[in-house]
Scaffold this active site. Structure first.
Site, PDB file in Angstrom:
ATOM      1  N   LYS A 175      -8.966  22.956  42.363  1.00 15.03           N
ATOM      2  CA  LYS A 175      -9.173  23.832  42.030  1.00 15.03           C
ATOM      3  C   LYS A 175      -8.496  25.456  42.571  1.00 15.03           C
ATOM      4  O   LYS A 175      -8.447  25.406  43.419  1.00 15.03           O
ATOM      5  CB  LYS A 175     -10.652  24.397  41.191  1.00 15.03           C
ATOM      6  CG  LYS A 175     -11.414  23.303  40.953  1.00 15.03           C
ATOM      7  CD  LYS A 175     -12.725  24.167  40.085  1.00 15.03           C
ATOM      8  CE  LYS A 175     -13.835  24.203  41.899  1.00 15.03           C
ATOM      9  NZ  LYS A 175     -14.859  24.707  40.955  1.00 15.03           N
ATOM     10  N   THR A 207     -14.040  36.198  34.942  1.00 17.95           N
ATOM     11  CA  THR A 207     -14.470  34.869  35.717  1.00 17.95           C
ATOM     12  C   THR A 207     -15.610  34.486  36.409  1.00 17.95           C
ATOM     13  O   THR A 207     -16.028  32.879  36.977  1.00 17.95           O
ATOM     14  CB  THR A 207     -13.109  34.960  37.026  1.00 17.95           C
ATOM     15  OG1 THR A 207     -13.722  35.616  37.953  1.00 17.95           O
ATOM     16  CG2 THR A 207     -12.535  34.927  36.095  1.00 17.95           C
ATOM     17  N   GLY A 209     -18.808  31.772  36.822  1.00 15.13           N
ATOM     18  CA  GLY A 209     -18.909  30.600  36.756  1.00 15.13           C
ATOM     19  C   GLY A 209     -17.727  29.719  36.020  1.00 15.13           C
ATOM     20  O   GLY A 209     -17.989  28.788  35.413  1.00 15.13           O
ATOM     21  N   THR A 210     -16.538  29.983  36.433  1.00 15.33           N
ATOM     22  CA  THR A 210     -15.185  29.129  36.289  1.00 15.33           C
ATOM     23  C   THR A 210     -15.365  27.854  36.736  1.00 15.33           C
ATOM     24  O   THR A 210     -15.165  26.510  35.813  1.00 15.33           O
ATOM     25  CB  THR A 210     -14.400  29.438  36.393  1.00 15.33           C
ATOM     26  OG1 THR A 210     -14.545  30.179  37.805  1.00 15.33           O
ATOM     27  CG2 THR A 210     -13.793  31.194  35.779  1.00 15.33           C
ATOM     28  N   GLY A 211     -16.318  27.822  37.834  1.00  8.16           N
ATOM     29  CA  GLY A 211     -16.224  26.389  38.797  1.00  8.16           C
ATOM     30  C   GLY A 211     -17.221  25.686  37.424  1.00  8.16           C
ATOM     31  O   GLY A 211     -17.339  24.338  37.900  1.00  8.16           O
ATOM     32  N   CYS A 212     -18.573  26.373  37.669  1.00  8.78           N
ATOM     33  CA  CYS A 212     -19.266  25.779  36.940  1.00  8.78           C
ATOM     34  C   CYS A 212     -19.344  25.070  35.760  1.00  8.78           C
ATOM     35  O   CYS A 212     -19.412  23.660  35.426  1.00  8.78           O
ATOM     36  CB  CYS A 212     -20.999  26.247  37.163  1.00  8.78           C
ATOM     37  SG  CYS A 212     -21.284  26.756  38.342  1.00  8.78           S
TER      38      CYS A 212
HETATM   39  N1  LIG Z   1      -7.575  33.790  36.563  1.00  8.45           N
HETATM   40  C1  LIG Z   1      -7.586  32.861  36.078  1.00  8.45           C
HETATM   41  N2  LIG Z   1      -6.786  32.011  34.749  1.00  8.45           N
HETATM   42  C2  LIG Z   1      -7.059  31.128  34.702  1.00  8.45           C
HETATM   43  N3  LIG Z   1      -7.596  29.929  34.830  1.00  8.45           N
HETATM   44  C3  LIG Z   1      -8.587  30.582  35.976  1.00  8.45           C
HETATM   45  C4  LIG Z   1      -8.772  31.521  36.613  1.00  8.45           C
HETATM   46  N4  LIG Z   1      -9.890  32.232  37.255  1.00  8.45           N
HETATM   47  C5  LIG Z   1     -10.095  30.571  37.375  1.00  8.45           C
HETATM   48  N5  LIG Z   1      -9.432  30.027  36.511  1.00  8.45           N
HETATM   49  C6  LIG Z   1      -9.630  28.268  36.650  1.00  8.45           C
HETATM   50  O1  LIG Z   1     -10.863  27.827  36.616  1.00  8.45           O
HETATM   51  C7  LIG Z   1     -10.785  26.801  37.565  1.00  8.45           C
HETATM   52  C8  LIG Z   1     -11.937  26.969  38.558  1.00  8.45           C
HETATM   53  O2  LIG Z   1     -11.698  28.278  39.728  1.00  8.45           O
HETATM   54  P1  LIG Z   1     -12.098  28.413  40.878  1.00  8.45           P
HETATM   55  O3  LIG Z   1     -11.694  30.249  41.029  1.00  8.45           O
HETATM   56  O4  LIG Z   1     -10.877  27.489  42.054  1.00  8.45           O
HETATM   57  O5  LIG Z   1     -13.471  27.796  41.072  1.00  8.45           O
HETATM   58  P2  LIG Z   1     -14.774  28.473  41.700  1.00  8.45           P
HETATM   59  O6  LIG Z   1     -15.072  29.348  39.684  1.00  8.45           O
HETATM   60  O7  LIG Z   1     -15.625  26.517  41.839  1.00  8.45           O
HETATM   61  O8  LIG Z   1     -14.565  29.265  42.618  1.00  8.45           O
HETATM   62  C9  LIG Z   1      -9.515  27.254  38.842  1.00  8.45           C
HETATM   63  O9  LIG Z   1      -8.949  25.789  38.550  1.00  8.45           O
HETATM   64  C10 LIG Z   1      -8.707  27.376  36.994  1.00  8.45           C
HETATM   65  O10 LIG Z   1      -8.409  26.286  36.097  1.00  8.45           O
HETATM   66  C1  LIG Z   2     -26.877  28.677  40.177  1.00 10.71           C
HETATM   67  C2  LIG Z   2     -25.187  29.034  40.500  1.00 10.71           C
HETATM   68  N1  LIG Z   2     -24.677  28.156  40.580  1.00 10.71           N
HETATM   69  C3  LIG Z   2     -23.278  28.024  41.240  1.00 10.71           C
HETATM   70  C4  LIG Z   2     -22.569  29.164  41.198  1.00 10.71           C
HETATM   71  C5  LIG Z   2     -21.217  29.875  41.614  1.00 10.71           C
HETATM   72  O1  LIG Z   2     -20.463  29.433  40.435  1.00 10.71           O
HETATM   73  P1  LIG Z   2     -18.988  29.135  39.963  1.00 10.71           P
HETATM   74  O2  LIG Z   2     -19.104  28.733  38.967  1.00 10.71           O
HETATM   75  O3  LIG Z   2     -18.614  29.022  41.358  1.00 10.71           O
HETATM   76  O4  LIG Z   2     -18.485  31.105  40.077  1.00 10.71           O
HETATM   77  P2  LIG Z   2     -18.395  32.211  40.774  1.00 10.71           P
HETATM   78  O5  LIG Z   2     -20.054  32.257  40.781  1.00 10.71           O
HETATM   79  O6  LIG Z   2     -18.416  31.806  42.432  1.00 10.71           O
HETATM   80  O7  LIG Z   2     -17.846  32.816  39.907  1.00 10.71           O
HETATM   81  C6  LIG Z   2     -23.417  29.961  41.080  1.00 10.71           C
HETATM   82  N2  LIG Z   2     -23.492  32.093  40.921  1.00 10.71           N
HETATM   83  N3  LIG Z   2     -24.988  30.770  40.863  1.00 10.71           N
END
Ligand SMILES: Nc1ncnc2c1ncn2[C@@H]1O[C@H](COP(=O)(O)OP(=O)(O)O)[C@@H](O)[C@H]1O
Ligand SMILES: Cc1ncc(COP(=O)(O)OP(=O)(O)O)c(N)n1
Length: 269
Positions: A175, A207, A209-212
């Protein structure tokens, strides 16, 4: 009609933007019946993580058995697994219940910097769980820790994806959200060729929780029988809508909008 069912094995986010809560909301929005095994309680809000309280080994084992003895999830997702012991337990139950469609979101650190996986557990994730994965979905820092390489450009992302597949994950998605450019490029690898999911970076603090949410949407689509690439493509549209139609909740990094994708599908935007 038998409804598609998905299980998430992850931590709790009382704020509702990440973890178990984000996963369940996403499953529901995508018409998939959701089940949970909670590994840890993370006390958090949009300003950060205030505390992490792991569930006991017995408590997690019993939740896995209670689920596996009665339910047959069509796909299973892992999020915050926290420790070596929990990863080993999940791998053991995975084999025992012969579950399929494992989506590993290798959650390691929250965006504010709080650790959600113990450092020594990374190797266990690689040896015990990734070999069972249908797809593994690290962000860039997680991919660096899993593969032991630094990721600076697109070909580094491709190499990291190759290494995840060599570790035994059938597919890999690196990602690109942690990149700093104006475009976000998520690199998908099916073991033979690469696909690039490109989108303009949305400028927003919301953003959390985007990854979850992204990996939960992939899990939901796999549970319904989609191919992995089709699941990732739908999930990308889901997370794009969830970030674009921001809710503006909380004083810091707010949650994404889990309603947005279906509202758009219904023409209600
Ligand atoms: N500012 C943003 N604009 C558009 N898409 C985003 C943005 N931030 C995250 N994403 C999308 O959400 C996905 C997960 O975000 P990311 O930050 O890479 O992962 P995580 O939340 O696990 O750290 C990214 O791969 C992308 O597709
Ligand atoms: C309980 C819990 N699980 C996972 C995360 C991390 O979530 P993620 O989607 O990577 O987003 P961020 O928290 O990094 O914005 C979490 N915070 N809590």
């Amino acid at each position: 009609m038998r409804i598609a069912q998905a299980l998430t094995i992850a931590g709790s986010d009382n704020g509702g933007g990440a973890g178990i809560q984000a996963d369940l909301k996403t499953f529901q929005e995508l018409s998939v019946y959701g089940m949970t095994v909670i590994t840890a309680i993370a006390a958090q809000n949009t300003t950060g993580v205030q505390g992490v309280f792991p569930i006991s080994y017995e408590g997690i084992a019993q939740q896995l058995d209670s689920t596996g003895d009665d339910f047959k999830p069509n796909a299973v997702k892992t999020g915050m697994l926290y420790s070596t012991e929990i990863i080993q337990l999940v791998a053991e139950k995975w084999r025992h219940y012969e579950w399929s469609n494992l989506v590993i979101d290798p959650v390691m650190v929250a965006k504010g910097g709080a650790p959600l996986l113990q450092q020594q557990a990374i190797q266990t994730l690689i040896t015990e769980l990734i070999p069972h994965a249908r797809i593994t979905t690290p962000n860039i820092p997680e991919a660096e820790l899993l593969t032991g390489m630094s990721i600076r450009n697109l070909s580094d992302r491709e190499e990291a994806a190759r290494r995840l597949v060599q570790m035994g994950s059938t597919y890999a998605l690196i990602k690109g959200g942690h990149d700093t450019g104006g475009m976000i490029v998520d690199v998908f690898y099916d073991g033979r060729s690469f696909h690039y999911l490109e989108n303009i970076r949305i400028v927003t603090p919301h953003t959390h929780g985007t990854g979850c949410t992204y990996s939960a949407a992939i899990t939901a689509e796999l549970a319904k029988g989609s191919s992995v690439l089709a699941a990732v493509t739908t999930a990308r549209a889901f997370i794009q809508a969830a970030i674009e139609d921001e809710l503006g909740i909380g004083a810091g990094h707010g949650p994404t909008n889990h309603f947005a994708y279906q509202r758009r599908q219904r023409g209600e935007r």
